[in-house]
Design a protein around this motif. Structure first.
Motif, PDB file in Angstrom:
ATOM      1  N   HIS A 142      14.973 -79.032  57.092  1.00 30.28           N
ATOM      2  CA  HIS A 142      15.224 -78.829  58.517  1.00 30.28           C
ATOM      3  C   HIS A 142      14.491 -77.577  58.965  1.00 30.28           C
ATOM      4  O   HIS A 142      14.669 -76.511  58.386  1.00 30.28           O
ATOM      5  N   THR A 143      13.641 -77.715  59.999  1.00 30.87           N
ATOM      6  CA  THR A 143      12.888 -76.595  60.562  1.00 30.87           C
ATOM      7  C   THR A 143      13.447 -76.267  61.929  1.00 30.87           C
ATOM      8  O   THR A 143      13.781 -77.161  62.706  1.00 30.87           O
ATOM      9  N   CYS A 144      13.535 -74.977  62.213  1.00 27.57           N
ATOM     10  CA  CYS A 144      14.041 -74.537  63.516  1.00 27.57           C
ATOM     11  C   CYS A 144      13.159 -75.115  64.628  1.00 27.57           C
ATOM     12  O   CYS A 144      11.944 -74.906  64.637  1.00 27.57           O
ATOM     13  N   PRO A 145      13.751 -75.837  65.587  1.00 28.00           N
ATOM     14  CA  PRO A 145      12.956 -76.430  66.667  1.00 28.00           C
ATOM     15  C   PRO A 145      12.467 -75.410  67.686  1.00 28.00           C
ATOM     16  O   PRO A 145      11.623 -75.723  68.516  1.00 28.00           O
ATOM     17  N   HIS A 146      12.976 -74.175  67.607  1.00 21.89           N
ATOM     18  CA  HIS A 146      12.573 -73.145  68.568  1.00 21.89           C
ATOM     19  C   HIS A 146      11.338 -72.368  68.089  1.00 21.89           C
ATOM     20  O   HIS A 146      10.351 -72.282  68.797  1.00 21.89           O
ATOM     21  N   CYS A 147      11.410 -71.807  66.868  1.00 24.88           N
ATOM     22  CA  CYS A 147      10.307 -70.974  66.378  1.00 24.88           C
ATOM     23  C   CYS A 147       9.369 -71.702  65.416  1.00 24.88           C
ATOM     24  O   CYS A 147       8.236 -71.275  65.223  1.00 24.88           O
ATOM     25  N   HIS A 148       9.840 -72.771  64.790  1.00 20.62           N
ATOM     26  CA  HIS A 148       9.057 -73.544  63.808  1.00 20.62           C
ATOM     27  C   HIS A 148       8.638 -72.714  62.594  1.00 20.62           C
ATOM     28  O   HIS A 148       7.736 -73.118  61.869  1.00 20.62           O
ATOM     29  N   ASN A 149       9.269 -71.559  62.366  1.00 25.01           N
ATOM     30  CA  ASN A 149       8.908 -70.684  61.252  1.00 25.01           C
ATOM     31  C   ASN A 149       9.923 -70.693  60.126  1.00 25.01           C
ATOM     32  O   ASN A 149       9.616 -70.228  59.036  1.00 25.01           O
ATOM     33  N   VAL A 150      11.138 -71.178  60.373  1.00 30.99           N
ATOM     34  CA  VAL A 150      12.207 -71.137  59.383  1.00 30.99           C
ATOM     35  C   VAL A 150      12.539 -72.568  58.972  1.00 30.99           C
ATOM     36  O   VAL A 150      12.792 -73.419  59.829  1.00 30.99           O
ATOM     37  N   THR A 151      12.542 -72.826  57.663  1.00 29.18           N
ATOM     38  CA  THR A 151      12.830 -74.162  57.143  1.00 29.18           C
ATOM     39  C   THR A 151      13.838 -74.062  56.011  1.00 29.18           C
ATOM     40  O   THR A 151      13.698 -73.217  55.123  1.00 29.18           O
ATOM     41  N   ALA A 152      14.846 -74.917  56.049  1.00 28.44           N
ATOM     42  CA  ALA A 152      15.836 -75.024  54.975  1.00 28.44           C
ATOM     43  C   ALA A 152      15.562 -76.312  54.210  1.00 28.44           C
ATOM     44  O   ALA A 152      15.428 -77.377  54.802  1.00 28.44           O
ATOM     45  N   TYR A 153      15.495 -76.194  52.880  1.00 23.82           N
ATOM     46  CA  TYR A 153      15.230 -77.342  52.027  1.00 23.82           C
ATOM     47  C   TYR A 153      16.481 -77.835  51.314  1.00 23.82           C
ATOM     48  O   TYR A 153      16.497 -78.952  50.800  1.00 23.82           O
ATOM     49  N   THR A 154      17.514 -76.996  51.259  1.00 23.84           N
ATOM     50  CA  THR A 154      18.765 -77.361  50.584  1.00 23.84           C
ATOM     51  C   THR A 154      19.943 -77.055  51.505  1.00 23.84           C
ATOM     52  O   THR A 154      19.806 -76.326  52.498  1.00 23.84           O
ATOM     53  N   ALA A 155      21.107 -77.587  51.165  1.00 20.16           N
ATOM     54  CA  ALA A 155      22.312 -77.315  51.948  1.00 20.16           C
ATOM     55  C   ALA A 155      22.657 -75.827  51.910  1.00 20.16           C
ATOM     56  O   ALA A 155      23.111 -75.260  52.905  1.00 20.16           O
ATOM     57  N   GLN A 156      22.404 -75.168  50.775  1.00 20.09           N
ATOM     58  CA  GLN A 156      22.676 -73.736  50.662  1.00 20.09           C
ATOM     59  C   GLN A 156      21.762 -72.931  51.581  1.00 20.09           C
ATOM     60  O   GLN A 156      22.204 -71.984  52.241  1.00 20.09           O
ATOM     61  N   GLU A 157      20.483 -73.306  51.637  1.00 17.68           N
ATOM     62  CA  GLU A 157      19.558 -72.634  52.549  1.00 17.68           C
ATOM     63  C   GLU A 157      19.945 -72.902  53.992  1.00 17.68           C
ATOM     64  O   GLU A 157      19.838 -72.018  54.841  1.00 17.68           O
ATOM     65  N   LEU A 158      20.387 -74.109  54.286  1.00 14.69           N
ATOM     66  CA  LEU A 158      20.812 -74.449  55.641  1.00 14.69           C
ATOM     67  C   LEU A 158      21.961 -73.540  56.070  1.00 14.69           C
ATOM     68  O   LEU A 158      21.958 -72.999  57.176  1.00 14.69           O
ATOM     69  N   GLN A 159      22.912 -73.336  55.184  1.00 16.73           N
ATOM     70  CA  GLN A 159      24.043 -72.463  55.499  1.00 16.73           C
ATOM     71  C   GLN A 159      23.581 -71.021  55.699  1.00 16.73           C
ATOM     72  O   GLN A 159      23.997 -70.361  56.651  1.00 16.73           O
ATOM     73  N   HIS A 160      22.696 -70.543  54.848  1.00 21.95           N
ATOM     74  CA  HIS A 160      22.242 -69.154  54.901  1.00 21.95           C
ATOM     75  C   HIS A 160      21.326 -68.891  56.101  1.00 21.95           C
ATOM     76  O   HIS A 160      21.447 -67.853  56.759  1.00 21.95           O
ATOM     77  N   LEU A 161      20.398 -69.798  56.398  1.00 17.80           N
ATOM     78  CA  LEU A 161      19.392 -69.576  57.438  1.00 17.80           C
ATOM     79  C   LEU A 161      19.822 -70.036  58.829  1.00 17.80           C
ATOM     80  O   LEU A 161      19.365 -69.487  59.834  1.00 17.80           O
TER      81      LEU A 161
END
Length: 52
Positions: free
Chosen positions: A9-28
């Motif tokens: 999942h990539t941020c639709p606003h900045c397109h610079n932050v991407t989460a590849y796992t559920a843990q990254e999704l929670q953190h980012l």
């Protein structure tokens, strides 16, 4: 945990932050509780939501 958001999942606003796992999704991106009481993931990253 990630509800309907497809990973990665990539941020639709900045397109610079991407989460590849559920843990990254929670953190980012973080999670919130909607009006029906369901926990859902935020679509914008925490940096974009903070206005930085």
């Amino acid at each position: 945990m990630a509800n309907n958001i497809q990973l990665p999942h990539t941020c639709p606003h900045c397109h610079n932050v991407t989460a590849y796992t559920a843990q990254e999704l929670q953190h980012l991106f973080g999670f919130r509780t909607n009006s029906q009481g369901h926990v859902i993931s935020q679509s914008w990253c925490m940096k974009c939501r903070s206005g930085q």
